[in-house]
Design an enzyme around this catalytic site. Structure first.
Site: not given
Ligand code: ADP
Length: 494
Positions: A152, A250, A284, A463
């Site tokens: 994505n 993640e 997400c 991150e």
């Protein structure tokens, strides 16, 4: 125009040792073949890891500011090639050009941040408890990092991982999602063009089972960074736990936008449209739950549905398109499967099925969907759909909204629309998410701040920003005793 692409292993562009390939097609028009990519296997992973081990030995003594200077050039080249890469990304994964340009821009920003980090990578100098003794820490590189990324954000997510890994002095083996190999290819081209040594970065195309799993299981890959689904993350987590690897995960989200009666309704409408249907809901951080105060529910939903119906579906390369296709047929089937659940658990106000019409026949298009009357705890309220589907719920008191927000297994982002500063700060404190926005949608992370979620969204790492540099380096503690005598810590002083 299609092309045959290669892996990058051992400092060269090479085919898979298996001799096999897979096709990459445009999800907005499957007659558009982008290229054939190597369908790699564990043998290719083995060669890549051996090469990366040599690359690591070459890269780790390179001074960090010099590594940073190369990353600065990476940022410069990404800037020059921004439009080309954005177009390639839209062609292979469908989201609109405005978004893929943003995707590349995030990579550019991450490059410039990483470049300057090459001149920081701070350790600490700390007073020793003993006389004539020096105590300090510095950050060491770890080794070969296995980088596994989703479709994505085909450019930004690899940069979030690979830039800090390289800035810290590690070598990488990169496996992009099989739906976006072309952007992965272009990215590695840029790294090499900027001067990253050939064996420091390996690109191995292929499936999760055939390339991702052997990479995670390889004994000479001590660091793994993964972004993707919670189910895959769990499998990877089990392997890494067993093998004592450092792992950053993640994963999924079920993000809520909460709207209070004192909110700016225009702002809240803009926010939910962008948050729920940007990237066709395949983020997400996508807004997949809308929690409306009961007093504003009817008016808000009516206006929302009117605007959702106006969203134009199409090829993301065309400027008239608001919403692109889903990534592939499996994704469309999954979203379609939720429509039966939606009809059982709520009321489908708009959308509710695959989209048809002019220019949409050849792609994986799905109508932007709003489902009202969803109850907390139901499947639609708790499961990640990863598509253009928004579940609407109501609440009475803000406490109830907090409870609904928190009662899912994910905890990535949340958004609260209010003009009450007390509510805003309660949201920061009480919503169980890694990121909370006030008066902004659930999507929109900035490159220089930590990114990540709580509960089953992640495993505690972040991150982006400064925190990720801790993940890609190991703290070394150094003591130097220049007293000329044996001094016993914890004993001599007391
Ligand atoms: P998404 O639903 O976002 O596609 P996935 O978890 O399926 O998420 O995929 C994310 C990445 O993980 C992709 O690069 C995919 O190939 C890879 N992957 C899938 N299964 C595995 C696995 N068992 N081990 C390692 N990587 C995997």
């Amino acid at each position: 125009m299609s092309q045959d692409f290669l892996n990058h292993v051992g400092g060269e562009w090479v085919p898979s040792r298996s001799g096999r390939t897979f096709e990459n097609r445009n999800p907005a028009d499957t007659s558009d073949l982008i290229g054939r990519f190597p369908r790699s296997t564990a043998e290719d992973v083995e060669a890549a890891v051996q090469s990366a081990r040599r690359g690591f030995e070459e890269w780790r003594p390179t001074p960090a500011p010099e590594r940073g200077a190369i990353l600065k050039r990476v940022g410069d080249i990404l800037t020059e090639r921004k439009e080309e890469i954005a177009r390639a990304a839209t062609r292979e994964m469908g989201k609109v050009l405005l978004e893929t340009r943003g995707d590349v821009q995030e990579g550019i920003d991450t490059a410039y941040y990483a470049a300057t980090e090459g001149r920081r990578l701070f350790g600490h100098t700390v007073p020793s408890e003993l006389r004539n003794k020096w105590a300090m820490t510095y950050r060491r590189p770890i080794g070969v990092c296995g980088i596994i990324t989703p479709f994505n954000f085909p450019l930004a997510i690899p940069t979030w991982k690979i830039f800090p890994a390289l800035a810290c002095g590690n070598a990488v083996v990169f496996k992009p999602a099989e739906d976006v190999p072309h952007t992965g290819h272009l990215f590695v081209e840029v790294l090499l063009e900027a001067g990253v040594p050939g064996e420091v970065v390996q690109l191995v195309h292929g499936t999760g089972e055939e390339v991702g799993a052997p990479l995670v299981e390889h004994p000479h890959v001590p660091v793994v960074s993964f972004t993707g689904s919670t189910d895959t993350g769990r499998i990877i987590g089990e392997t890494c736990g067993r093998m004592h690897k450092r792992l950053s995960l993640e994963m999924g989200g079920k993000n809520a936008q909460i709207v209070l009666p004192d909110a700016d309704m225009e702002l809240a409408l803009d926010g939910v449209l962008w948050g729920a249907f940007g990237t066709t809901g395949q983020r997400c951080t996508a807004t997949s739950r809308l929690l409306l105060h009961e007093s504003i529910h009817d008016d808000f939903v009516q206006e929302l549905v009117r605007r959702v119906r106006e969203l134009r579906l199409g090829n993301g390369l065309e400027s008239s398109t608001d919403v692109g296709p889903l990534i592939n047929e499996a994704a469309r089937e999954k979203v379609q499967g939720y429509m039966e659940v939606a009809r059982g658990e709520g009321t489908v106000l708009c959308g509710g099925g695959p989209a048809s019409g002019d220019g949409l026949e050849g792609g994986f298009f799905f109508q932007p969907t709003v489902v009202d009357g969803v109850r907390p705890g139901s499947r639609l309220a708790t499961e990640e759909i990863f598509g253009p589907v928004l579940s609407v719920m109501t609440f009475g008191e803000f406490d109830e909204a907090i409870r609904i927000n928190n009662e899912v297994r994910y905890g990535l982002s949340s958004a609260v629309y209010t003009s009450d500063v007390q509510v805003a700060f309660r949201a920061f404190q009480e919503l169980d998410n890694g990121i909370t926005y006030v008066n902004a949608p659930t999507i929109g992370a900035e490159a220089h701040l930590p990114f990540g979620g709580v509960k089953e969204t992640g495993n505690g790492h972040r991150e982006g920003g400064w925190e990720v540099y801790e993940f890609y380096s190991e703290t070394k503690v150094c003591y130097l005793d220049y007293s000329g005598a044996l001094q016993r810590a914890q004993i001599d002083n007391y």
